[in-house]
Design an enzyme around this catalytic site. Structure first.
Site, PDB file in Angstrom:
ATOM      1  CG  HIS A 154     -28.377  79.534  48.574  1.00 58.96           C
ATOM      2  ND1 HIS A 154     -29.400  79.829  49.823  1.00 58.96           N
ATOM      3  CD2 HIS A 154     -29.322  78.727  48.242  1.00 58.96           C
ATOM      4  CE1 HIS A 154     -30.481  79.425  49.716  1.00 58.96           C
ATOM      5  NE2 HIS A 154     -30.536  78.545  48.612  1.00 58.96           N
ATOM      6  CD  GLU A 205     -17.257  82.367  44.692  1.00 60.82           C
ATOM      7  OE1 GLU A 205     -18.225  82.180  45.185  1.00 60.82           O
ATOM      8  OE2 GLU A 205     -16.607  83.393  44.645  1.00 60.82           O
ATOM      9  CB  SER A 245     -42.506  63.630  42.129  1.00 59.85           C
ATOM     10  OG  SER A 245     -41.538  64.280  42.928  1.00 59.85           O
ATOM     11  CG  HIS A 249     -37.175  72.812  44.968  1.00 65.06           C
ATOM     12  ND1 HIS A 249     -38.010  73.685  45.320  1.00 65.06           N
ATOM     13  CD2 HIS A 249     -35.903  73.559  45.699  1.00 65.06           C
ATOM     14  CE1 HIS A 249     -37.601  74.871  45.852  1.00 65.06           C
ATOM     15  NE2 HIS A 249     -36.285  74.844  46.034  1.00 65.06           N
ATOM     16  CB  THR A 261     -19.267  85.339  42.489  1.00 64.08           C
ATOM     17  OG1 THR A 261     -19.329  84.330  43.525  1.00 64.08           O
ATOM     18  CG2 THR A 261     -18.043  86.132  42.865  1.00 64.08           C
TER      19      THR A 261
END
Length: 325
Positions: free
Chosen positions: A199, A251, A79, A69, A246
């Site tokens: 993710h 992984e 920032s 981000h 998980t």
């Protein structure tokens, strides 16, 4: 508490000035940036990150998200860490950030520890984010996910809530929007698919995937039903569900889930539609080859970390990551 004498203040100023003068002023990032000026900087960051993850494994995903981000909003310049004040508006309350990014207290902890071993503000907050993200990935994924972080970023004196709202990808984006968003940052399809592998750790709020589990057809019905137990049609906006099975291990389960239409977010499932596209082929590759994923993930993280960094004498090295000097 006794106040500092003018002599003490002067000595601190001289020390910081001398340390700063030792830092290279070239515009190239390098993994050896702090080798001479503060060789204990990186081991110190790793130690704090490790202890933070031992306290709460979820924090690894939070530190990785902070780096992402940060970089997608006017470059990797720290920032995202700046607090709002009566005279300054930061990025923390932008729609993609509010109720999403966290881990600021760990960054504060890292900053205090690094400044102590370096005997002054030597390491930028932007470099702290980049290094903490790498350490989080390596701690939760193992040695194959370790990479040398390029360093030498400096910290921005400005922030842009408007840019955060405009530049950060939404979990509702379709594939074309994702491609366009990443292309605007100098990233390609492989970077999109590889970086989305972030993710593999972390959680999503109900409000980010409610529409998917109640209104979309490109989702495994049993999987959708399981998510509805924690995400009702009304209420429970902040209820969390793991982004894969998980959520504290780096992984390739995330990619295997996409093959079976078990992507939690709409934007996740957009990466695999089973139509033989480039992104489809990458998802299939990563789903069966962790080493390929690890290699491309590291390469794309390094590439992302090179988005418009401030270097040389640009910006500053903050005393406090939450505010400019």
């Amino acid at each position: 508490m006794a106040s500092s004498s003018p002599c003490q203040i002067f000595l601190v100023f001289v020390m910081v000035t001398l340390v700063t003068s030792l830092i290279p002023s070239n515009a190239l990032l390098t993994p050896h940036f702090y080798d001479n000026v503060c060789p204990q900087a990186l081991p110190t960051i790793k130690s704090v990150v490790l202890h933070a993850i031992l306290r709460e494994k979820r924090i690894g995903a939070s530190l990785l998200r902070l780096h992402f981000h940060d970089c997608f909003v006017n470059g990797c310049d720290g920032s995202v860490l700046l607090d709002d004040t009566p005279n300054f508006t930061g990025e923390k309350t932008a729609l993609p950030n509010i109720n999403s990014i966290r881990g600021f207290s760990v960054v504060d902890e890292i900053k205090a520890a690094v400044d102590k071993v370096c005997k002054g503000p030597v390491v930028s907050c932007a470099d702290i984010l980049a290094t903490a993200a790498r350490d989080s990935v390596a701690i939760l994924g193992g040695p194959q996910f370790f990479y040398n972080v390029l360093l030498g970023r400096r910290d921005a004196r400005t922030a842009s809530k408007a840019a955060a709202n405009a530049n950060l990808p939404s979990p509702t984006f379709n594939f074309s929007q994702l491609i366009s968003n990443f292309k605007s940052q100098g990233l390609n399809v492989k970077d999109l698919v590889a970086l989305s592998g972030g993710h593999t750790i972390g959680f999503a709020r109900c409000t980010t995937f409610r529409n998917r589990i109640y209104n979309e057809t490109n989702i495994d019905p049993i999987f959708a039903a399981s998510l509805r137990k924690t995400c009702p049609r009304n209420g429970g906006d902040n209820n969390l569900t793991p982004l894969d099975f998980t959520p504290t291990r780096v992984e390739n389960t995330y990619y295997r889930d996409l093959l079976y239409k078990r992507g939690v977010l709409h934007s996740d499932q957009q990466l695999f539609k089973g139509q033989g596209s480039e992104s489809d082929k990458l998802v299939q590759l990563y789903s069966k080859n962790t080493f390929a994923f690890a290699s491309d993930f590291k390469t794309s993280l390094i590439k992302m970390g090179n988005i418009k960094p401030l270097t040389g004498r640009q910006g500053e090295i903050r005393l406090n990551c939450r505010r400019v000097r």
